[in-house]
Design a protein around this motif. Structure first.
Motif, PDB file in Angstrom:
ATOM      1  N   ILE A 161      99.378  45.871 -63.366  1.00  0.00           N
ATOM      2  CA  ILE A 161     100.300  46.312 -64.417  1.00  0.00           C
ATOM      3  C   ILE A 161     101.394  47.211 -63.853  1.00  0.00           C
ATOM      4  O   ILE A 161     102.557  47.134 -64.267  1.00  0.00           O
ATOM      5  N   MET A 162     101.055  48.058 -62.884  1.00  0.00           N
ATOM      6  CA  MET A 162     102.047  49.007 -62.364  1.00  0.00           C
ATOM      7  C   MET A 162     103.141  48.329 -61.540  1.00  0.00           C
ATOM      8  O   MET A 162     104.153  48.946 -61.233  1.00  0.00           O
ATOM      9  N   GLN A 163     102.944  47.036 -61.202  1.00  0.00           N
ATOM     10  CA  GLN A 163     103.991  46.311 -60.491  1.00  0.00           C
ATOM     11  C   GLN A 163     105.155  45.952 -61.407  1.00  0.00           C
ATOM     12  O   GLN A 163     106.252  45.652 -60.930  1.00  0.00           O
ATOM     13  N   ASP A 364      93.583  54.269 -72.520  1.00  0.00           N
ATOM     14  CA  ASP A 364      94.908  53.660 -72.507  1.00  0.00           C
ATOM     15  C   ASP A 364      95.375  53.448 -73.941  1.00  0.00           C
ATOM     16  O   ASP A 364      94.556  53.336 -74.866  1.00  0.00           O
ATOM     17  N   ILE A 365      96.684  53.354 -74.124  1.00  0.00           N
ATOM     18  CA  ILE A 365      97.259  53.115 -75.446  1.00  0.00           C
ATOM     19  C   ILE A 365      97.494  51.620 -75.606  1.00  0.00           C
ATOM     20  O   ILE A 365      98.074  50.969 -74.724  1.00  0.00           O
ATOM     21  N   TYR A 384     102.667  50.328 -68.074  1.00  0.00           N
ATOM     22  CA  TYR A 384     103.028  51.498 -67.281  1.00  0.00           C
ATOM     23  C   TYR A 384     104.526  51.757 -67.460  1.00  0.00           C
ATOM     24  O   TYR A 384     105.308  50.826 -67.537  1.00  0.00           O
ATOM     25  N   PRO A 385     104.993  53.009 -67.605  1.00  0.00           N
ATOM     26  CA  PRO A 385     104.298  54.282 -67.369  1.00  0.00           C
ATOM     27  C   PRO A 385     103.771  54.973 -68.625  1.00  0.00           C
ATOM     28  O   PRO A 385     103.373  56.132 -68.553  1.00  0.00           O
TER      29      PRO A 385
END
Length: 942
Positions: A161-163, A364-365, A384-385
């Motif tokens: 996900i952070m990519q 997490d939301i 993210y973020p």
């Protein structure tokens, strides 16, 4: 004396023992006190005690483990947990007794906590390693390994996900709202004018209240006194109108939901909700819908799917009480905790925090949409973020969720946690960028237009996205979304200007500045004529014009109100002379000048010509016939010159006069001579002879065009009409009138001589089977009439005679390159000597690709590509043979270079011969010198 000494010694030992015991008991009590804080998650209180104890007991890894856990739960200090947990995880024991200060080992879960520390600090690969080591090192009967697997999956999810981070804008609410303490749990009204939040003060957490007045938030007010509670009371949600505040309160060992009402001045004391909402179990959060009819809350009551689940209750329309709740089901709720639900303004999107689902670490939301069948869609991670590998709780959306309020720790913030406003961009809610700039008017007259407009046109759709009017100073601004825009700046009496604005997707900056200067428009096309009326009896009419530069001049010749001629000129100078051959009678010359701004000026000159009444000498028929014949066989340019020639006025009384006139008009004497030779050649042949010659030498599309000509045209036309017809056909085929002229001018004897010369050169350069084939070739017997047929014959017979086609290409390219075997030099020669589509193709070739070829490979490639590009193979051959003629004087050099390439072994032979000759010369020199010395010796003896 000994007795007293012994007594003093015993008393001293007793006091020493009692002092040591008292000190040990103090540390034990301090440890118990810290553990109590630790148990109730009051990590700020526990941490300083543990740190003090670690200085006293530096080898106690149990204390070090507990310090790491404290830091792990403190915003802004979680990175400090790593060092303590790394050291503690190296000293663990399965027989861990955490309450005993004498036990120095850390528990096995220190390794799991180390994985947490790595995870929340975005050291995901190290976190995965720690979790897997923990899983492989403990007894699965004692630990919940499903939770460990969940954390491993969370780290793997986080790396994905952070990519692809979200496109959003995060704005700190500023120092009025945020303080040096931790500010969190913001709840905001729908119109964003009322906000309540939590602030962690020195001794308790308090509810604060602020209003937005004239676009600015007021100094927050502590509501502890108004709400009637001084501790353990936390904001949960605010109604859309900002008048109902829902709070969560810890009542001993129970969590309950309360409400307070705002009358516009003060908030009421909190009131506990009914037993449908609050139970003996834990209720931790409640959110009211925009219409005030539904309450979404969390509870760990029996009958759920996990720990904390999300429920919804409907308000009774009569009494206003909340009814029995309904669990939102397993689409929303998981075996883990779900918390902090918020419902969007339209009631169709639920935002909440979860420890389950597709998680990237901790809470997490997520959001879920209400479907048409009243069920909820599968929850989607916000990304993210907004979500991080740490806990992410309490996301308060506004409206449909494009705006939200959120509390996080930031190194650039004012305290431990700050409140931020988030704006999330998407196709449904694109980011709007501020476009601003200045439009400057450059004027010499001091003119100021009423309006300066700036138009932004979306180049993809063609729609006008925005039209804005600049203020008196020329300043303008507007909002635009991502896209590419054509920008037009306009003002009355000024030349419009254009620009280009590119706003890339996910552009991070908020403002674009686009300035432009408009030049004052030229309102008049300046034109003056030297004469408005001219009377003439002989010669040419010359009219001098004063004009504006960089304009277009149109001159129309008018006879009897009819435009009989029109000419157009590009004016580059301010002074121009127009020359006119007058016609008898009255002629009007109309001059129209159009400048760059589109302004037009029209002037007229009336020319009256009365020629002297003299006897006119007739033009000989042979001159008139010659003009018609030349016009029939010529290209467009020559045809135009001949058509515009008046033989009577130009006094063309002989063929010699005609030739001289054409030379004077064109300044091309050689071309005129060629044209007359061409005429003589056509005149010497009948249509049958022309047909045979064209069929013999034509290639490519010319051959196709000839084959399609109706036989009646061959038989009914004269030779000149036939050539004229072929010139007309060339406009639709890939050949020109020059190609026809070249064939008609061919001399069979000269072509045969060229074939013999080319065979001689190729025979000298060739070797092996190819050389033998050329030696025994009889051109007449094989029907070879020109060089192209010779080369095509050799290529076609390659397989039959047993040599390679590339050998033929190599000979041709070598001859055409003039001895310069380098492939790039060969390409340069071809390009410089070509024209039209073939030149365009050669110019566009990639030099890196060509560098990898030999000249013969390049030649073969060019011929192959003629089927894909608008040139013909015949044009390639013509180019090659022209180059051969150009470089014929270099043939010996070509042969020499090819010989060197074909026989590199001859180099050493040349060196050997040269060495032998040098040896003989040296030997001769020595013998001569010796003979001279002997003669001198004899003379001395005598």
């Amino acid at each position: 004396m000994k007795r007293y000494t012994l007594l003093i010694l015993l008393v001293s030992l007793l006091f020493t023992y009692n002092g040591s015991s008292q000190e040990e008991i103090d540390w034990r009590e301090r440890f118990k006190e810290a553990n109590a804080y630790f148990l109730y998650e009051e990590y700020n209180e526990a941490l300083p005690i543990y740190l003090q104890m670690l200085r006293e007991f530096p080898n106690n890894h149990n204390i070090r483990y507990r310090i790491g856990v404290c830091y792990l739960n403190m915003p802004g200090q979680k990175d400090k947990a790593i060092d303590y947990l790394e050291r503690a995880s190296r000293h663990t024991s399965d027989k861990y007794k955490g309450e005993n200060i004498r036990k120095t080992h850390a528990p096995p879960e220190a390794l799991f906590r180390l994985g947490d520390a790595y995870r929340v600090n975005n050291r995901l690969d190290e976190a995965l390693e720690a979790y897997r080591r923990f899983k492989n090192s403990v007894d699965e009967k004692k630990y919940d390994l499903d939770l460990v697997d969940e954390q491993i999956r969370a780290c793997e999810n986080a790396k994905k996900i952070m990519q692809n981070p979200m496109f959003l804008n995060i704005r700190n609410m500023g120092e009025v709202v945020n303080s040096r303490f931790s500010d969190y749990n913001p709840v905001v009204s729908a119109d964003r004018t009322i906000m309540l939040f939590m602030r962690k003060l020195q001794f308790y957490d308090a509810v604060f209240f602020s209003k937005k007045i004239d676009g600015k938030w007021t100094e927050p007010e502590n509501l502890t006194f108004q709400l009637g509670e001084d501790e353990d009371l936390y904001t949960s949600s605010l109604s859309a109108d900002g008048k109902e505040l829902y709070l969560y309160k810890v009542d001993g060992y129970d969590g309950n939901i309360y409400v307070s009402y705002y009358d516009g001045q003060v908030w009421s004391r909190v009131k506990r909700l009914n037993d449908h909402i609050n139970t003996k179990y834990w209720e931790s959060h409640a959110s009211i819908s925009a219409d005030g009819k539904s309450l979404y809350f969390t509870s760990n009551r029996k009958g759920g799917y996990g720990d904390l689940d999300i429920y919804v209750s409907t308000r009774d329309s009569v009494g206003g009480e909340w009814g029995p709740p309904v669990n939102l089901g397993d689409k929303i709720n998981t075996p883990y905790n779900e918390d902090a639900p918020f419902i969007s303004h339209d009631g169709k999107t639920l935002y909440f925090s979860s420890y389950g689902h597709f998680n990237i670490g901790g809470y997490d939301i997520f959001y879920s949409n209400l479907l048409s069948d009243s069920t909820w869609s599968a929850p989607v991670n916000m990304g993210y973020p907004v979500n991080t590998p740490d806990d992410n709780l309490f996301y308060c959306p506004i409206g449909e969720g494009h705006l939200a309020y959120y509390a996080v720790y930031s190194e650039e913030g004012f305290g431990e946690q700050d409140i931020f406003e988030l704006e999330i961009y998407s196709e449904e809610h694109p980011k709007k960028y501020l476009i601003t700039g200045m439009v400057e008017l450059r004027t010499t007259q001091g003119y100021s237009p009423e309006d300066i407009t700036v138009r932004f046109i979306n180049t993809e759709t063609g729609d006008t996205a925005s039209v804005v009017t600049a203020d008196a100073s020329g300043s303008y601004q507007t909002d635009l979304v991502q896209g590419i825009y054509h920008v037009v700046f306009e003002a009355d009496s000024f030349i419009p200007a254009t620009g280009r604005l590119v706003i890339e997707p996910y552009e991070r900056k908020d403002t674009f500045i686009l300035n432009k200067t408009l030049e004052e428009a030229d309102l008049i096309a300046e034109l003056e004529v030297s004469d408005t009326t001219v009377y003439i009896t002989k010669g040419k009419v010359r009219i001098d014009l004063d004009t504006e530069k960089n304009a277009t001049l149109v001159v129309e010749t008018i006879r009897d109100s009819v435009v009989v001629n029109r000419e157009e000129f590009d004016i580059r100078k301010t002074e121009t002379r127009y020359t006119f051959d007058p016609l008898p009678g009255e002629t009007i010359l109309r001059f129209t000048l159009t400048d760059q701004a589109g302004n037009r000026t029209v002037k007229e000159t009336v020319v009256t010509y009365e020629p002297p009444r003299t006897k006119v000498k007739p033009i000989p028929g042979e001159v008139l016939s010659a003009m018609e014949e030349l016009k029939a066989i010529s290209g467009k340019e020559w045809r135009r010159i001949i058509e515009n020639t008046d033989p009577q006025q130009s006094k063309l009384y002989s063929i010699r006069d005609l030739r001289k006139y054409l030379v004077d008009e064109s300044n091309q004497p050689a071309e005129v001579d060629t044209l007359f030779m061409y005429r003589d050649q056509v005149a010497s042949m009948n249509t049958t002879g022309i047909l045979e010659k064209l069929k013999r030498y034509a290639r490519g599309e010319m051959k196709i065009a000839i084959s399609r000509i109706d036989s009646e045209i061959w038989t009914d036309s004269t030779s000149f009409r036939l050539i004229e017809h072929l010139n007309t056909l060339s406009e639709n085929y890939a050949f020109s009138e020059k190609d026809i002229r070249r064939i008609m001018m061919i001399s069979p004897a000269a072509e045969e001589q060229k074939v013999r010369e080319l065979m001689g050169k190729m025979e000298e350069m060739a070797e092996g089977t190819l050389k033998s084939s050329i030696e025994h070739l009889e051109p007449d017997r094989e029907g070879i009439t020109n060089n192209q047929e010779l080369v095509e014959y050799l290529i076609g017979k390659a397989e039959f005679f047993g040599y390679e086609k590339e050998e033929v290409f190599r000979l041709v390219s070598a001859l055409a390159s003039g001895g310069k075997i380098d492939v790039l030099v060969f390409l340069e020669n071809l390009t410089n000597s070509s024209d039209g589509a073939l030149k365009d193709f050669l110019t566009g070739l990639d030099h890196e690709m060509v560098r990898e070829m030999t000249p013969e490979q390049l030649l073969e490639y060019i011929l192959q590509q003629s089927v894909n590009y608008p040139y013909t193979a015949d044009q390639v051959w013509d180019l090659l043979f022209r180059l051969m003629d150009k470089h014929s004087e270099l043939a010996d050099e070509v042969i020499e270079k090819l010989s060197e390439e074909k026989a590199p072994g001859r180099i050493w032979m040349a060196w050997l011969i040269s060495g032998a000759i040098l040896f003989l010369l040296i030997l001769l020199f020595i013998l001569t010198r010796k003979k001279k010395e002997n003669r001198e010796n004899r003379d001395i003896r005598e």
